[in-house]
Design an enzyme around this catalytic site. Sequence first.
Site, PDB file in Angstrom:
ATOM      1  N   LYS A 264      -0.067   4.977   0.129  1.00 31.43           N
ATOM      2  CA  LYS A 264      -0.211   5.414   0.338  1.00 31.43           C
ATOM      3  C   LYS A 264      -0.305   6.875  -0.952  1.00 31.43           C
ATOM      4  O   LYS A 264       0.165   6.840  -1.948  1.00 31.43           O
ATOM      5  CB  LYS A 264       0.003   6.016   1.714  1.00 31.43           C
ATOM      6  CG  LYS A 264      -0.393   4.523   3.173  1.00 31.43           C
ATOM      7  CD  LYS A 264       0.202   3.787   4.203  1.00 31.43           C
ATOM      8  CE  LYS A 264      -0.117   3.837   4.986  1.00 31.43           C
ATOM      9  NZ  LYS A 264      -0.081   2.831   5.850  1.00 31.43           N
TER      10      LYS A 264
ATOM     11  N   GLY B 108       2.310   1.331  10.842  1.00 36.42           N
ATOM     12  CA  GLY B 108       3.151   2.939  11.223  1.00 36.42           C
ATOM     13  C   GLY B 108       3.746   2.803  12.416  1.00 36.42           C
ATOM     14  O   GLY B 108       4.348   4.168  12.095  1.00 36.42           O
TER      15      GLY B 108
ATOM     16  N   GLU C  10      -5.952   4.306   8.119  1.00 35.02           N
ATOM     17  CA  GLU C  10      -6.422   5.872   8.018  1.00 35.02           C
ATOM     18  C   GLU C  10      -7.506   6.954   6.969  1.00 35.02           C
ATOM     19  O   GLU C  10      -7.831   7.533   7.480  1.00 35.02           O
ATOM     20  CB  GLU C  10      -5.411   5.757   6.664  1.00 35.02           C
ATOM     21  CG  GLU C  10      -3.729   5.919   7.871  1.00 35.02           C
ATOM     22  CD  GLU C  10      -2.270   5.394   7.116  1.00 35.02           C
ATOM     23  OE1 GLU C  10      -2.522   5.097   5.668  1.00 35.02           O
ATOM     24  OE2 GLU C  10      -1.161   5.314   7.984  1.00 35.02           O
TER      25      GLU C  10
ATOM     26  N   HIS D  70      -9.491   1.112   5.174  1.00 35.97           N
ATOM     27  CA  HIS D  70      -8.266   1.074   5.896  1.00 35.97           C
ATOM     28  C   HIS D  70      -8.874   1.866   6.601  1.00 35.97           C
ATOM     29  O   HIS D  70      -8.870   2.984   6.968  1.00 35.97           O
ATOM     30  CB  HIS D  70      -7.278   1.769   4.315  1.00 35.97           C
ATOM     31  CG  HIS D  70      -5.498   2.117   5.157  1.00 35.97           C
ATOM     32  ND1 HIS D  70      -5.437   2.456   6.438  1.00 35.97           N
ATOM     33  CD2 HIS D  70      -4.212   1.171   5.015  1.00 35.97           C
ATOM     34  CE1 HIS D  70      -3.864   1.921   6.338  1.00 35.97           C
ATOM     35  NE2 HIS D  70      -3.720   1.646   5.136  1.00 35.97           N
TER      36      HIS D  70
ATOM     37  N   SER E  53       3.443  -2.579  10.548  1.00 35.30           N
ATOM     38  CA  SER E  53       4.956  -2.663  10.202  1.00 35.30           C
ATOM     39  C   SER E  53       5.423  -4.056   9.983  1.00 35.30           C
ATOM     40  O   SER E  53       6.566  -4.610  10.645  1.00 35.30           O
ATOM     41  CB  SER E  53       5.185  -2.577  11.922  1.00 35.30           C
ATOM     42  OG  SER E  53       4.799  -1.330  12.221  1.00 35.30           O
TER      43      SER E  53
ATOM     44  N   GLU F 245      -5.975  -5.290  10.597  1.00 36.80           N
ATOM     45  CA  GLU F 245      -4.126  -4.666  10.486  1.00 36.80           C
ATOM     46  C   GLU F 245      -4.767  -3.637  11.638  1.00 36.80           C
ATOM     47  O   GLU F 245      -5.586  -2.620  12.059  1.00 36.80           O
ATOM     48  CB  GLU F 245      -4.398  -3.472   9.656  1.00 36.80           C
ATOM     49  CG  GLU F 245      -4.440  -3.629   7.970  1.00 36.80           C
ATOM     50  CD  GLU F 245      -3.511  -3.010   7.390  1.00 36.80           C
ATOM     51  OE1 GLU F 245      -2.700  -3.309   6.810  1.00 36.80           O
ATOM     52  OE2 GLU F 245      -4.863  -1.592   6.932  1.00 36.80           O
TER      53      GLU F 245
ATOM     54  N   ASN G 244       0.679  -1.346  -0.081  1.00 36.84           N
ATOM     55  CA  ASN G 244       0.003  -0.204  -0.289  1.00 36.84           C
ATOM     56  C   ASN G 244       0.862   1.118   0.199  1.00 36.84           C
ATOM     57  O   ASN G 244       1.512   1.407   1.415  1.00 36.84           O
ATOM     58  CB  ASN G 244      -0.878   0.129   1.389  1.00 36.84           C
ATOM     59  CG  ASN G 244      -1.763   1.218   1.667  1.00 36.84           C
ATOM     60  OD1 ASN G 244      -2.348   1.936   0.428  1.00 36.84           O
ATOM     61  ND2 ASN G 244      -2.279   1.256   2.670  1.00 36.84           N
TER      62      ASN G 244
HETATM   63  P1  PGA Z   1       2.807   0.154   7.526  1.00 39.59           P
HETATM   64  O1  PGA Z   1       1.534   0.532   6.661  1.00 39.59           O
HETATM   65  O2  PGA Z   1       3.125  -1.290   6.852  1.00 39.59           O
HETATM   66  O3  PGA Z   1       3.594   1.220   7.248  1.00 39.59           O
HETATM   67  O4  PGA Z   1       2.650  -0.612   9.581  1.00 39.59           O
HETATM   68  C1  PGA Z   1       0.376  -0.819   6.933  1.00 39.59           C
HETATM   69  C2  PGA Z   1      -0.714  -0.268   5.908  1.00 39.59           C
HETATM   70  O5  PGA Z   1      -1.126   0.434   6.396  1.00 39.59           O
HETATM   71  O6  PGA Z   1      -1.552  -1.051   5.375  1.00 39.59           O
END
Ligand code: PGA
Length: 267
Positions: A30, A191, A115, A113, A231, A185, A28
């Site tokens: 982003k 993150g 976010e 997601h 992560s 997730e 992803n």
């Molecule tokens: P990350 O993000 O691997 O940077 O934790 C995962 C995601 O947001 O799908």
Amino acid sequence: MNRQVTMIQLLELICIRHMRRIPLIAGNWKMYKTTPEAKEFIVALSDATASTQRRIFLAAPFTAIEGAVEAAKGTKISIGGQNMHDQLEGAYTGEISARMLKANGASFVILGHSERRQYFGETNALIHRKLLLALKEELTPILCIGELAHERESGDYLKILNLQLKECLQSLNAAQVSQVIIAYEPVWAIGTGKTATPEIAQAIHRFIRNWIEESHGIDCAEQVCLIYGGSVKPDGIASLMQQTDIDGVLVGGASLEVKSFAQIVNY
Ligand code: PGA
């Protein structure tokens, strides 16, 4: 004797079912990567993962989808979107529809997601409408669910996950649910560098598969692809993928560099 044959048949069935779930490594991006950057990445990733049998998905920014699809032609990489609107078209300034994603060559879309839920107020009801539309338009949805840090600490996380599954998947039949990829997730792991331990991730993936078995039957539960996100880094991938119910991963930060993402694909 009969009993032995039955056991062997049962084991074969389990193996066949398990094999149907081909490991999936999804990135992803982003709000990163212009079209030239996306193209360059895909050419290099394709070289670095030439011998893999795993499925590779890359969720690109809207503007880079068409270029990414062009660069990925003839490779094992599928390109998708990170979000879409819940209507096919209309007066919704700044939005992108399933039809537009599809027309630009996207084959999947990430929905719900954390976010999007946190910064753009997306609710389970909205995500449910998007899910139905994505399926109708033949885009494979990756439905994201996961609890916040305080929900894990308070012990309420299974209630939250149950509600997310119930409200997002409501009214979908087994054939539809088996096409949805569900990404667990935990928001506290996204993150932050705090990956869930393989044991925690496996326990939740088992919970999700059991939930689907109860609501949509065992065949659907065995077919559905469940992936972990939060992560994920090259050094933790093997132990995550060893877990029985984890079929793949959704990778944010580590999908931005060819080296780390290729290491995850080739673990
Ligand atoms: P990350 O993000 O691997 O940077 O934790 C995962 C995601 O947001 O799908």
